[in-house]
Design a protein around this motif. Structure first.
Motif, mmCIF file in Angstrom:
data_model
loop_
_atom_site.group_PDB
_atom_site.id
_atom_site.type_symbol
_atom_site.label_atom_id
_atom_site.label_comp_id
_atom_site.label_asym_id
_atom_site.label_seq_id
_atom_site.Cartn_x
_atom_site.Cartn_y
_atom_site.Cartn_z
ATOM 1 N N LEU A 145 0.832 -1.205 0.000
ATOM 2 C CA LEU A 145 0.000 0.000 0.000
ATOM 3 C C LEU A 145 0.865 1.254 0.000
ATOM 4 C CD1 LEU A 145 -2.715 1.406 0.146
ATOM 5 C CD2 LEU A 145 -2.652 1.149 2.643
ATOM 6 N N ASP A 146 1.914 1.261 0.802
ATOM 7 C CA ASP A 146 2.833 2.402 0.808
ATOM 8 C C ASP A 146 3.500 2.570 -0.559
ATOM 9 O OD1 ASP A 146 2.243 2.895 3.434
ATOM 10 O OD2 ASP A 146 3.988 1.839 4.233
ATOM 11 N N GLN A 147 3.872 1.465 -1.191
ATOM 12 C CA GLN A 147 4.496 1.528 -2.511
ATOM 13 C C GLN A 147 3.529 2.103 -3.549
ATOM 14 O OE1 GLN A 147 5.688 -2.496 -3.231
ATOM 15 N NE2 GLN A 147 7.249 -2.498 -1.630
ATOM 16 N N VAL A 148 2.278 1.670 -3.489
ATOM 17 C CA VAL A 148 1.270 2.175 -4.427
ATOM 18 C C VAL A 148 1.060 3.673 -4.232
ATOM 19 C CG1 VAL A 148 -1.208 2.125 -4.957
ATOM 20 C CG2 VAL A 148 0.070 -0.016 -4.767
ATOM 21 N N LEU A 149 0.933 4.115 -2.994
ATOM 22 C CA LEU A 149 0.699 5.533 -2.729
ATOM 23 C C LEU A 149 1.890 6.388 -3.165
ATOM 24 C CD1 LEU A 149 -1.000 5.299 0.783
ATOM 25 C CD2 LEU A 149 -2.093 5.806 -1.403
ATOM 26 N N ALA A 150 3.099 5.922 -2.862
ATOM 27 C CA ALA A 150 4.292 6.697 -3.207
ATOM 28 C C ALA A 150 4.481 6.785 -4.712
ATOM 29 C CB ALA A 150 5.525 6.092 -2.553
ATOM 30 N N THR A 151 4.312 5.671 -5.416
ATOM 31 C CA THR A 151 4.522 5.693 -6.867
ATOM 32 C C THR A 151 3.371 6.395 -7.588
ATOM 33 O OG1 THR A 151 3.637 3.422 -7.016
ATOM 34 C CG2 THR A 151 6.024 3.677 -6.912
ATOM 35 N N PHE A 152 2.168 6.381 -6.991
ATOM 36 C CA PHE A 152 1.088 7.184 -7.559
ATOM 37 C C PHE A 152 1.413 8.670 -7.439
ATOM 38 C CE2 PHE A 152 -2.970 9.481 -7.184
ATOM 39 C CZ PHE A 152 -3.518 9.158 -8.419
ATOM 40 N N ALA A 153 2.015 9.053 -6.316
ATOM 41 C CA ALA A 153 2.446 10.447 -6.168
ATOM 42 C C ALA A 153 3.478 10.814 -7.233
ATOM 43 C CB ALA A 153 3.019 10.668 -4.769
ATOM 44 N N LEU A 154 4.352 9.859 -7.568
ATOM 45 C CA LEU A 154 5.338 10.118 -8.619
ATOM 46 C C LEU A 154 4.662 10.355 -9.969
ATOM 47 C CD1 LEU A 154 8.116 7.506 -7.726
ATOM 48 C CD2 LEU A 154 8.282 9.999 -7.581
ATOM 49 N N ILE A 155 3.557 9.650 -10.239
ATOM 50 C CA ILE A 155 2.813 9.895 -11.478
ATOM 51 C C ILE A 155 2.391 11.362 -11.559
ATOM 52 C CG2 ILE A 155 0.682 9.396 -12.742
ATOM 53 C CD1 ILE A 155 0.765 6.578 -11.680
ATOM 54 N N LEU A 156 1.834 11.877 -10.469
ATOM 55 C CA LEU A 156 1.372 13.274 -10.449
ATOM 56 C C LEU A 156 2.545 14.238 -10.612
ATOM 57 C CD1 LEU A 156 -1.204 13.040 -7.509
ATOM 58 C CD2 LEU A 156 -1.597 12.745 -9.959
ATOM 59 N N ILE A 157 3.665 13.932 -9.964
ATOM 60 C CA ILE A 157 4.845 14.798 -10.069
ATOM 61 C C ILE A 157 5.373 14.819 -11.497
ATOM 62 C CG2 ILE A 157 7.253 15.047 -9.346
ATOM 63 C CD1 ILE A 157 6.351 13.912 -6.601
ATOM 64 N N PHE A 158 5.494 13.653 -12.108
ATOM 65 C CA PHE A 158 5.991 13.587 -13.484
ATOM 66 C C PHE A 158 5.030 14.273 -14.452
ATOM 67 C CE2 PHE A 158 8.980 10.196 -12.224
ATOM 68 C CZ PHE A 158 10.081 10.557 -12.977
ATOM 69 N N SER A 159 3.733 14.072 -14.257
ATOM 70 C CA SER A 159 2.755 14.676 -15.171
ATOM 71 C C SER A 159 2.808 16.196 -15.103
ATOM 72 C CB SER A 159 1.345 14.174 -14.836
ATOM 73 O OG SER A 159 1.231 12.789 -15.078
#
Length: 306
Positions: free
Chosen positions: A94-108
């Protein structure tokens, strides 16, 4: 329906499968070795596409853009592994999903800030323009055939890397028992960074090659990421062979389903309804395929540690 049209659609399915393999190979490598769910993998696909399009526009060379896509995606992958991902290995999924989802927003948002909201366009290089003849008299784009060939070469290269080199031996050992290889003196942090950068480079290569077939825009990686997850579930998590077979299955089923279902339904319902119903059913086919395969083989077709 002619033979040439059927062959063209089969090749389209293989070409889609090859692109999915380039995405899924890096994704399954990262998950198999590190046990990490990386939702930001689609963002690395987008990074490769934007790097290729921007460098090609500046230099006029698609090939320099292709090199830039590999370098940019690998560098971005290594950077986020060192700064973010490294802190997630011992955390739950769950922590991995939340952190990498945040990376999606940062990259976008970062990509939108750098390049704007308007799409970029990438021209097919002159060497790969034109078409080749198919049986039945149809013509098939040379660039799409080159993508299929590039995917085959990458698949062979990955097989040679994983099974024939010292780095591949360490990757396989890290997948089986990371504590043991760390105790034997292997720098596990460097190994993880290399694996993550390799997976990112493959995603960037896929994005660069697809960029010449469609527009390069913010968010282009998320739809492909969903299909890549389907591929690795079908093929078996951690298996490069499974990623290849799964990608070809998904690409072929998706393409041929969209081509054949409306025509078959047109035999029993009006053509306009056949197109709507056929398109809706075709979009479900790969998930139906995944459900059937998992019902028979819950770990996928070629699980890495079968």
């Amino acid at each position: 329906m002619t033979l040439a049209l059927v062959i063209e659609q089969v090749l389209n399915g293989v070409q889609l499968g090859v692109m999915l393999f380039l995405m899924a190979a890096g994704l399954t490598l990262i998950f198999g070795v590190m046990g990490l769910i990386n939702l930001a993998h689609g963002s690395l696909y987008m990074v490769g596409a934007f790097a290729c399009a921007s460098v090609a526009a500046l230099t006029g060379s698609f090939w320099l853009g292709l090199v830039a896509s590999l370098a940019a995606a690998a560098a971005a992958g290594a950077l986020i592994e060192i700064t973010v991902i490294r802190r997630l290995y011992q955390r739950d999924h769950l922590d991995q999903v939340l952190a990498t989802f945040a990376l999606i927003l940062i990259f976008s948002e970062g990509t939108r800030w750098l390049f704007g909201s308007f799409p970029l366009y990438l021209d097919i290089p002159p060497l790969l323009q034109g078409a080749v003849g198919l049986p039945g008299g149809a013509q098939y784009p040379l660039y799409r055939l080159a993508i299929i060939l590039a995917g085959a070469l990458v698949a062979f290269g990955l097989y040679a890397l994983i099974s024939r080199t010292r780095l591949g031996m360490r990757i396989r050992a890290g997948e089986s028992d990371r504590e043991m290889i760390a105790a034997l003196g292997v720098d596990i942090r460097t190994l993880y960074t290399l694996v993550f950068a390799l997976g990112a480079a493959l995603a960037g290569l896929a994005g660069a090659m697809v960029g010449a077939l469609q527009s390069v825009q913010v968010g282009m990686g998320e739809p492909v990421l969903i299909l890549a997850f389907v591929v690795i579930v079908i093929g078996g998590i951690g298996s490069i062979k499974g990623a290849l077979i799964g990608a070809l299955l998904v690409g072929s089923v998706d393409t041929l389903g969209r081509f054949l279902l409306p025509q078959l339904l047109a035999l029993v319902v009006p053509p306009d309804q056949a197109g709507l119903i056929g398109g809706a059913l075709a979009s479900m086919l790969i998930y139906i395929l995944m459900a059937i395969i998992l019902a028979v083989k819950p770990r996928g077709l070629f699980p890495a540690q079968a």
